[in-house]
Write a protein that holds these residues in place. Structure first.
Motif, PDB file in Angstrom:
ATOM      1  N   ILE A   1       7.336   1.494   4.978  1.00 11.06           N
ATOM      2  CA  ILE A   1       7.381   2.114   6.308  1.00 11.06           C
ATOM      3  C   ILE A   1       6.561   3.409   6.314  1.00 11.06           C
ATOM      4  CG2 ILE A   1       8.897   3.191   8.020  1.00 11.06           C
ATOM      5  CD1 ILE A   1      11.061   1.144   7.066  1.00 11.06           C
ATOM      6  N   ALA A   2       6.691   4.204   5.238  1.00 13.95           N
ATOM      7  CA  ALA A   2       5.922   5.458   5.145  1.00 13.95           C
ATOM      8  C   ALA A   2       4.425   5.184   5.119  1.00 13.95           C
ATOM      9  CB  ALA A   2       6.335   6.235   3.898  1.00 13.95           C
ATOM     10  N   SER A   3       4.018   4.130   4.435  1.00 18.52           N
ATOM     11  CA  SER A   3       2.594   3.801   4.375  1.00 18.52           C
ATOM     12  C   SER A   3       2.071   3.329   5.725  1.00 18.52           C
ATOM     13  CB  SER A   3       2.355   2.710   3.326  1.00 18.52           C
ATOM     14  OG  SER A   3       2.687   3.190   2.056  1.00 18.52           O
ATOM     15  N   CYS A   4       2.898   2.621   6.468  1.00 18.85           N
ATOM     16  CA  CYS A   4       2.471   2.120   7.780  1.00 18.85           C
ATOM     17  C   CYS A   4       2.453   3.217   8.840  1.00 18.85           C
ATOM     18  CB  CYS A   4       3.381   0.984   8.227  1.00 18.85           C
ATOM     19  SG  CYS A   4       3.202  -0.503   7.231  1.00 18.85           S
ATOM     20  N   LEU A   5       3.355   4.185   8.737  1.00 20.35           N
ATOM     21  CA  LEU A   5       3.449   5.242   9.747  1.00 20.35           C
ATOM     22  C   LEU A   5       2.973   6.601   9.226  1.00 20.35           C
ATOM     23  CD1 LEU A   5       6.922   4.347  11.286  1.00 20.35           C
ATOM     24  CD2 LEU A   5       4.654   3.730  12.129  1.00 20.35           C
ATOM     25  N   GLY A   6       2.401   6.627   8.034  1.00 21.69           N
ATOM     26  CA  GLY A   6       1.988   7.879   7.411  1.00 21.69           C
ATOM     27  C   GLY A   6       0.890   8.624   8.131  1.00 21.69           C
ATOM     28  N   TRP A   7       0.194   7.982   9.033  1.00 24.11           N
ATOM     29  CA  TRP A   7      -0.885   8.629   9.777  1.00 24.11           C
ATOM     30  C   TRP A   7      -0.360   9.537  10.879  1.00 24.11           C
ATOM     31  CZ3 TRP A   7      -0.941   7.394  14.918  1.00 24.11           C
ATOM     32  CH2 TRP A   7      -0.220   6.270  15.297  1.00 24.11           C
ATOM     33  N   ILE A   8       0.919   9.424  11.222  1.00 22.13           N
ATOM     34  CA  ILE A   8       1.523  10.288  12.236  1.00 22.13           C
ATOM     35  C   ILE A   8       1.914  11.597  11.547  1.00 22.13           C
ATOM     36  CG2 ILE A   8       3.368  10.540  13.929  1.00 22.13           C
ATOM     37  CD1 ILE A   8       3.556   7.448  13.945  1.00 22.13           C
TER      38      ILE A   8
ATOM     39  N   ASN B   1      -9.929  10.933   2.312  1.00 22.02           N
ATOM     40  CA  ASN B   1     -10.231   9.593   1.809  1.00 22.02           C
ATOM     41  C   ASN B   1     -10.135   8.526   2.894  1.00 22.02           C
ATOM     42  OD1 ASN B   1     -10.720  10.051  -1.086  1.00 22.02           O
ATOM     43  ND2 ASN B   1      -8.631  10.856  -1.012  1.00 22.02           N
ATOM     44  N   GLY B   2     -10.151   8.954   4.134  1.00 21.90           N
ATOM     45  CA  GLY B   2     -10.165   8.008   5.243  1.00 21.90           C
ATOM     46  C   GLY B   2      -8.931   7.125   5.316  1.00 21.90           C
ATOM     47  N   TRP B   3      -7.794   7.660   5.066  1.00 19.40           N
ATOM     48  CA  TRP B   3      -6.507   6.960   5.117  1.00 19.40           C
ATOM     49  C   TRP B   3      -6.375   5.851   4.064  1.00 19.40           C
ATOM     50  CZ3 TRP B   3      -8.671   8.752   9.675  1.00 19.40           C
ATOM     51  CH2 TRP B   3      -7.906   9.690  10.350  1.00 19.40           C
ATOM     52  N   MET B   4      -7.305   5.755   3.149  1.00 21.91           N
ATOM     53  CA  MET B   4      -7.232   4.737   2.101  1.00 21.91           C
ATOM     54  C   MET B   4      -6.010   4.920   1.187  1.00 21.91           C
ATOM     55  SD  MET B   4      -8.279   1.968   1.197  1.00 21.91           S
ATOM     56  CE  MET B   4      -9.892   1.416   1.542  1.00 21.91           C
ATOM     57  N   PRO B   5      -5.562   6.154   0.889  1.00 19.80           N
ATOM     58  CA  PRO B   5      -4.350   6.289   0.080  1.00 19.80           C
ATOM     59  C   PRO B   5      -3.130   5.600   0.700  1.00 19.80           C
ATOM     60  CG  PRO B   5      -5.496   8.376   0.140  1.00 19.80           C
ATOM     61  CD  PRO B   5      -6.194   7.463   1.120  1.00 19.80           C
ATOM     62  N   LEU B   6      -3.076   5.542   2.030  1.00 19.05           N
ATOM     63  CA  LEU B   6      -1.965   4.844   2.677  1.00 19.05           C
ATOM     64  C   LEU B   6      -2.037   3.344   2.417  1.00 19.05           C
ATOM     65  CD1 LEU B   6      -1.786   6.707   6.103  1.00 19.05           C
ATOM     66  CD2 LEU B   6      -0.388   7.074   4.063  1.00 19.05           C
ATOM     67  N   VAL B   7      -3.237   2.791   2.411  1.00 12.86           N
ATOM     68  CA  VAL B   7      -3.418   1.365   2.121  1.00 12.86           C
ATOM     69  C   VAL B   7      -3.053   1.077   0.664  1.00 12.86           C
ATOM     70  CG1 VAL B   7      -5.088  -0.530   2.025  1.00 12.86           C
ATOM     71  CG2 VAL B   7      -5.193   1.138   3.897  1.00 12.86           C
ATOM     72  N   ILE B   8      -3.510   1.934  -0.236  1.00 13.55           N
ATOM     73  CA  ILE B   8      -3.206   1.761  -1.661  1.00 13.55           C
ATOM     74  C   ILE B   8      -1.702   1.848  -1.891  1.00 13.55           C
ATOM     75  CG2 ILE B   8      -3.470   2.811  -3.946  1.00 13.55           C
ATOM     76  CD1 ILE B   8      -6.337   3.647  -2.986  1.00 13.55           C
ATOM     77  N   MET B   9      -1.051   2.822  -1.251  1.00 19.08           N
ATOM     78  CA  MET B   9       0.392   2.963  -1.407  1.00 19.08           C
ATOM     79  C   MET B   9       1.126   1.762  -0.817  1.00 19.08           C
ATOM     80  SD  MET B   9       0.964   5.531  -3.246  1.00 19.08           S
ATOM     81  CE  MET B   9       2.744   5.499  -3.108  1.00 19.08           C
ATOM     82  N   LEU B  10       0.629   1.213   0.279  1.00 18.34           N
ATOM     83  CA  LEU B  10       1.244   0.023   0.863  1.00 18.34           C
ATOM     84  C   LEU B  10       1.214  -1.127  -0.136  1.00 18.34           C
ATOM     85  CD1 LEU B  10       2.472  -1.482   3.302  1.00 18.34           C
ATOM     86  CD2 LEU B  10       0.123  -1.979   4.029  1.00 18.34           C
ATOM     87  N   VAL B  11       0.075  -1.344  -0.761  1.00 17.21           N
ATOM     88  CA  VAL B  11      -0.058  -2.415  -1.759  1.00 17.21           C
ATOM     89  C   VAL B  11       0.881  -2.155  -2.942  1.00 17.21           C
ATOM     90  CG1 VAL B  11      -1.642  -3.499  -3.403  1.00 17.21           C
ATOM     91  CG2 VAL B  11      -2.406  -2.996  -1.064  1.00 17.21           C
ATOM     92  N   LEU B  12       0.921  -0.916  -3.427  1.00 16.13           N
ATOM     93  CA  LEU B  12       1.803  -0.591  -4.557  1.00 16.13           C
ATOM     94  C   LEU B  12       3.274  -0.796  -4.200  1.00 16.13           C
ATOM     95  CD1 LEU B  12       0.103   2.613  -6.018  1.00 16.13           C
ATOM     96  CD2 LEU B  12       0.135   0.316  -6.996  1.00 16.13           C
ATOM     97  N   HIS B  13       3.666  -0.437  -2.978  1.00 20.47           N
ATOM     98  CA  HIS B  13       5.055  -0.629  -2.557  1.00 20.47           C
ATOM     99  C   HIS B  13       5.404  -2.107  -2.422  1.00 20.47           C
ATOM    100  CE1 HIS B  13       6.168   3.499  -2.174  1.00 20.47           C
ATOM    101  NE2 HIS B  13       5.207   3.755  -1.307  1.00 20.47           N
ATOM    102  N   ILE B  14       4.465  -2.910  -1.948  1.00 17.99           N
ATOM    103  CA  ILE B  14       4.709  -4.355  -1.837  1.00 17.99           C
ATOM    104  C   ILE B  14       4.865  -4.965  -3.222  1.00 17.99           C
ATOM    105  CG2 ILE B  14       3.665  -6.554  -1.150  1.00 17.99           C
ATOM    106  CD1 ILE B  14       2.499  -5.035   1.292  1.00 17.99           C
ATOM    107  N   ILE B  15       4.026  -4.556  -4.167  1.00 13.70           N
ATOM    108  CA  ILE B  15       4.142  -5.038  -5.549  1.00 13.70           C
ATOM    109  C   ILE B  15       5.487  -4.622  -6.142  1.00 13.70           C
ATOM    110  CG2 ILE B  15       3.232  -4.764  -7.902  1.00 13.70           C
ATOM    111  CD1 ILE B  15       0.426  -4.521  -6.579  1.00 13.70           C
ATOM    112  N   THR B  16       5.870  -3.368  -5.933  1.00 12.94           N
ATOM    113  CA  THR B  16       7.146  -2.871  -6.446  1.00 12.94           C
ATOM    114  C   THR B  16       8.305  -3.633  -5.817  1.00 12.94           C
ATOM    115  OG1 THR B  16       6.157  -0.687  -6.717  1.00 12.94           O
ATOM    116  CG2 THR B  16       8.550  -0.804  -6.787  1.00 12.94           C
ATOM    117  N   LEU B  17       8.215  -3.922  -4.532  1.00 11.75           N
ATOM    118  CA  LEU B  17       9.265  -4.675  -3.847  1.00 11.75           C
ATOM    119  C   LEU B  17       9.388  -6.077  -4.428  1.00 11.75           C
ATOM    120  CD1 LEU B  17      11.318  -4.759  -1.484  1.00 11.75           C
ATOM    121  CD2 LEU B  17       9.458  -5.660  -0.078  1.00 11.75           C
ATOM    122  N   MET B  18       8.267  -6.737  -4.661  1.00  9.66           N
ATOM    123  CA  MET B  18       8.307  -8.095  -5.229  1.00  9.66           C
ATOM    124  C   MET B  18       8.913  -8.074  -6.633  1.00  9.66           C
ATOM    125  SD  MET B  18       4.812  -9.923  -3.772  1.00  9.66           S
ATOM    126  CE  MET B  18       3.821  -9.219  -5.044  1.00  9.66           C
TER     127      MET B  18
END
Length: 99
Positions: free
Chosen positions: A65-72, A31-48
């Motif tokens: 952090i996992a969403s930002c570094l998940g490509w490694i 999915n071209g790393w899009m799941p990491l972007v989606i998870m980042l948004v979901l984590h930010i919403i959950t954090l708020m």
């Protein structure tokens, strides 16, 4: 059940799926790393949401952090697993405290 707890459960389960070594890699790469972007948004919403109710923040922070570094390759796997564990522990510990 509160919205914050629901989001912790949802993000925890999704992180657990991404932590499955081959399956998580296939999902992310196909999915071209899009799941990491989606998870980042979901984590930010959950954090708020957690900040608003003064709930635990660690799971969402580890998830961000996992969403930002998940490509490694191996780092991403460990971080997704850690985020899943922390998020699900927060979900279940809050549930046990209310009983």
């Amino acid at each position: 059940m509160s919205t914050t707890r629901n989001m912790k459960l949802i993000t925890g389960v999704l992180e657990a799926i991404l932590a499955i070594p081959v399956l998580g890699a296939i999902i992310i790469l196909s999915n071209g790393w899009m799941p990491l972007v989606i998870m980042l948004v979901l984590h930010i919403i959950t954090l708020m949401l957690a900040v608003q109710v003064q709930g635990p923040l660690a799971g969402s922070i580890v998830g961000i952090i996992a969403s930002c570094l998940g490509w490694i390759p191996f780092v991403g796997w460990m971080l997704h697993a850690a985020a899943a564990i922390v998020l699900l522990l927060e979900y279940f510990s809050r549930r046990l405290q209310r009983r």
